[in-house]
Structures are given as C-alpha cells and as structure tokens.
Scaffold this motif. Structure first.
Motif, mmCIF file in Angstrom:
data_model
loop_
_atom_site.group_PDB
_atom_site.id
_atom_site.type_symbol
_atom_site.label_atom_id
_atom_site.label_comp_id
_atom_site.label_asym_id
_atom_site.label_seq_id
_atom_site.Cartn_x
_atom_site.Cartn_y
_atom_site.Cartn_z
ATOM 1 N N ILE A 34 39.640 46.799 49.229
ATOM 2 C CA ILE A 34 39.728 45.342 49.190
ATOM 3 C C ILE A 34 40.193 44.892 47.802
ATOM 4 O O ILE A 34 40.160 45.654 46.840
ATOM 5 C CB ILE A 34 38.376 44.679 49.551
ATOM 6 N N ASP A 35 40.624 43.651 47.718
ATOM 7 C CA ASP A 35 41.056 43.078 46.442
ATOM 8 C C ASP A 35 39.896 43.028 45.469
ATOM 9 O O ASP A 35 38.749 42.787 45.863
ATOM 10 C CB ASP A 35 41.593 41.656 46.641
ATOM 11 N N ARG A 36 40.209 43.233 44.195
ATOM 12 C CA ARG A 36 39.190 43.104 43.159
ATOM 13 C C ARG A 36 39.728 42.185 42.091
ATOM 14 O O ARG A 36 40.917 42.146 41.828
ATOM 15 C CB ARG A 36 38.748 44.469 42.628
ATOM 16 N N VAL A 37 38.833 41.428 41.473
ATOM 17 C CA VAL A 37 39.245 40.389 40.533
ATOM 18 C C VAL A 37 39.056 40.779 39.067
ATOM 19 O O VAL A 37 39.499 40.064 38.186
ATOM 20 C CB VAL A 37 38.478 39.068 40.801
ATOM 21 N N LEU A 38 38.445 41.915 38.804
ATOM 22 C CA LEU A 38 38.180 42.324 37.428
ATOM 23 C C LEU A 38 39.399 43.009 36.824
ATOM 24 O O LEU A 38 40.201 43.608 37.532
ATOM 25 C CB LEU A 38 36.963 43.242 37.375
ATOM 26 N N LYS A 39 39.516 42.934 35.493
ATOM 27 C CA LYS A 39 40.707 43.451 34.826
ATOM 28 C C LYS A 39 40.589 44.897 34.364
ATOM 29 O O LYS A 39 41.591 45.545 34.115
ATOM 30 C CB LYS A 39 41.064 42.543 33.653
ATOM 31 N N PHE A 40 39.383 45.438 34.203
ATOM 32 C CA PHE A 40 39.261 46.833 33.772
ATOM 33 C C PHE A 40 39.554 47.757 34.953
ATOM 34 O O PHE A 40 39.433 47.365 36.112
ATOM 35 C CB PHE A 40 37.889 47.116 33.148
ATOM 36 N N PRO A 41 39.966 49.010 34.693
ATOM 37 C CA PRO A 41 40.366 49.923 35.770
ATOM 38 C C PRO A 41 39.245 50.198 36.771
ATOM 39 O O PRO A 41 38.108 50.459 36.392
ATOM 40 C CB PRO A 41 40.745 51.206 35.031
ATOM 41 N N GLY A 42 39.599 50.146 38.036
ATOM 42 C CA GLY A 42 38.640 50.422 39.090
ATOM 43 C C GLY A 42 39.220 50.088 40.449
ATOM 44 O O GLY A 42 40.388 49.724 40.567
ATOM 45 N N ALA A 43 38.421 50.225 41.472
ATOM 46 C CA ALA A 43 38.828 49.903 42.843
ATOM 47 C C ALA A 43 37.581 49.519 43.629
ATOM 48 O O ALA A 43 36.485 50.008 43.349
ATOM 49 C CB ALA A 43 39.504 51.112 43.486
ATOM 50 N N TRP A 44 37.759 48.630 44.607
ATOM 51 C CA TRP A 44 36.648 48.200 45.453
ATOM 52 C C TRP A 44 36.944 48.582 46.899
ATOM 53 O O TRP A 44 38.065 48.470 47.389
ATOM 54 C CB TRP A 44 36.453 46.693 45.374
ATOM 55 N N TYR A 45 35.883 49.021 47.584
ATOM 56 C CA TYR A 45 35.968 49.366 49.001
ATOM 57 C C TYR A 45 34.874 48.629 49.748
ATOM 58 O O TYR A 45 33.846 48.270 49.176
ATOM 59 C CB TYR A 45 35.823 50.886 49.196
ATOM 60 N N GLU A 46 35.090 48.442 51.054
ATOM 61 C CA GLU A 46 34.143 47.676 51.857
ATOM 62 C C GLU A 46 33.819 48.429 53.137
ATOM 63 O O GLU A 46 34.685 49.045 53.754
ATOM 64 C CB GLU A 46 34.768 46.323 52.187
ATOM 65 N N ILE A 47 32.536 48.359 53.509
ATOM 66 C CA ILE A 47 32.086 48.882 54.792
ATOM 67 C C ILE A 47 31.084 47.866 55.325
ATOM 68 O O ILE A 47 30.031 47.657 54.730
ATOM 69 C CB ILE A 47 31.480 50.297 54.671
ATOM 70 N N GLY A 48 31.448 47.180 56.381
ATOM 71 C CA GLY A 48 30.617 46.067 56.866
ATOM 72 C C GLY A 48 30.553 44.999 55.788
ATOM 73 O O GLY A 48 31.571 44.598 55.232
ATOM 74 N N SER A 49 29.351 44.559 55.447
ATOM 75 C CA SER A 49 29.196 43.554 54.390
ATOM 76 C C SER A 49 28.854 44.191 53.044
ATOM 77 O O SER A 49 28.555 43.501 52.078
ATOM 78 C CB SER A 49 28.104 42.550 54.776
ATOM 79 N N PHE A 50 28.911 45.514 52.975
ATOM 80 C CA PHE A 50 28.560 46.261 51.774
ATOM 81 C C PHE A 50 29.831 46.703 51.051
ATOM 82 O O PHE A 50 30.831 47.031 51.683
ATOM 83 C CB PHE A 50 27.736 47.490 52.183
ATOM 84 N N GLN A 51 29.789 46.693 49.718
ATOM 85 C CA GLN A 51 30.933 47.122 48.930
ATOM 86 C C GLN A 51 30.562 48.271 47.998
ATOM 87 O O GLN A 51 29.427 48.366 47.537
ATOM 88 C CB GLN A 51 31.476 45.972 48.080
#
Length: 121
Positions: A34-51
């Motif tokens: 999913i999209d992430r709004v922070l500027k430092f390196p990383g990635a976001w993932y989603e499963i149901g309502s949990f990230q």
C-alpha cells in the motif's frame, strides 16, 4: 478513567535489505503493498485492517533466538491450508520450522530473521 484500546493498527519491522524484504512479504507471503506517506526508506503492506511497516536500516537490532522459533517474538497470520503455505515457502527457498505443539502451524524467518507464524484457520 480507563484507557480503552480499540484496534491493532500495525507492526513495524526493521529490515536491512528492503528489496529482499519486499520480495519476501510481497511475493512469497503475497501481502498487498500500500501507499506510504513517510520519507525515510521503507514499505507498507496490508492484510485486512492490519498493516506491516517495513523500516529500512542497514544495521537492524539482532537478538538471540530460542531454538523453537515460536517461543520468540513473532507476527502470526492465519492461512487457509498449512500444506500449501509450507510448499510455497519451501519452493521460495525459505527455511521453516513446524509448530512443536502438533497443531497445523509453521514458523518462517524473513530475510532479517524476523519470525512469522502461519497457522491454519
């Protein structure tokens, strides 16, 4: 007055190689990025309502692990079929450890050694 927690939002996991971790969480585990709004390196993932928030750091914290992976800090997810999950992980070259309890569950480490439990629902 008592504080009342209402929902578990996310877990942050420190990873040393973002590309390898994205391969594991996005491709091997099949989580939706999913999209992430922070500027430092990383990635976001989603499963149901949990990230799951991956945070890239060249020197993640290391710790000693208990021999049985389920006795360490870990994230747990349910899967429809544990044998399918097991075959997918083995095909991806992941080392797994079946649950010592005898229940249909297994443990796998991500590229940085963070433990993930997969249990049949």
């Amino acid at each position: 007055m008592v504080m009342q927690l209402t929902q578990f939002l996310h877990a942050a996991i420190v990873v040393s190689d973002l590309e390898k971790s994205e391969q594991f969480y996005g491709t091997v585990l099949g989580l939706k990025k999913i999209d992430r709004v922070l500027k430092f390196p990383g990635a976001w993932y989603e499963i149901g309502s949990f990230q799951i928030h991956l945070i890239a750091d060249s020197a993640p914290v290391s710790e000693t692990f208990a021999e049985k992976w389920g006795r360490n800090r870990h994230l747990a997810f349910s899967v429809e079929n544990i044998e399918t999950a097991k075959a997918t992980l083995i095909q991806a070259g992941c080392e797994i450890q079946m649950s010592a309890s005898g229940r249909p569950a297994l443990f796998v480490k991500d590229p940085d050694g963070n433990i993930i439990e997969l249990g049949e629902a």
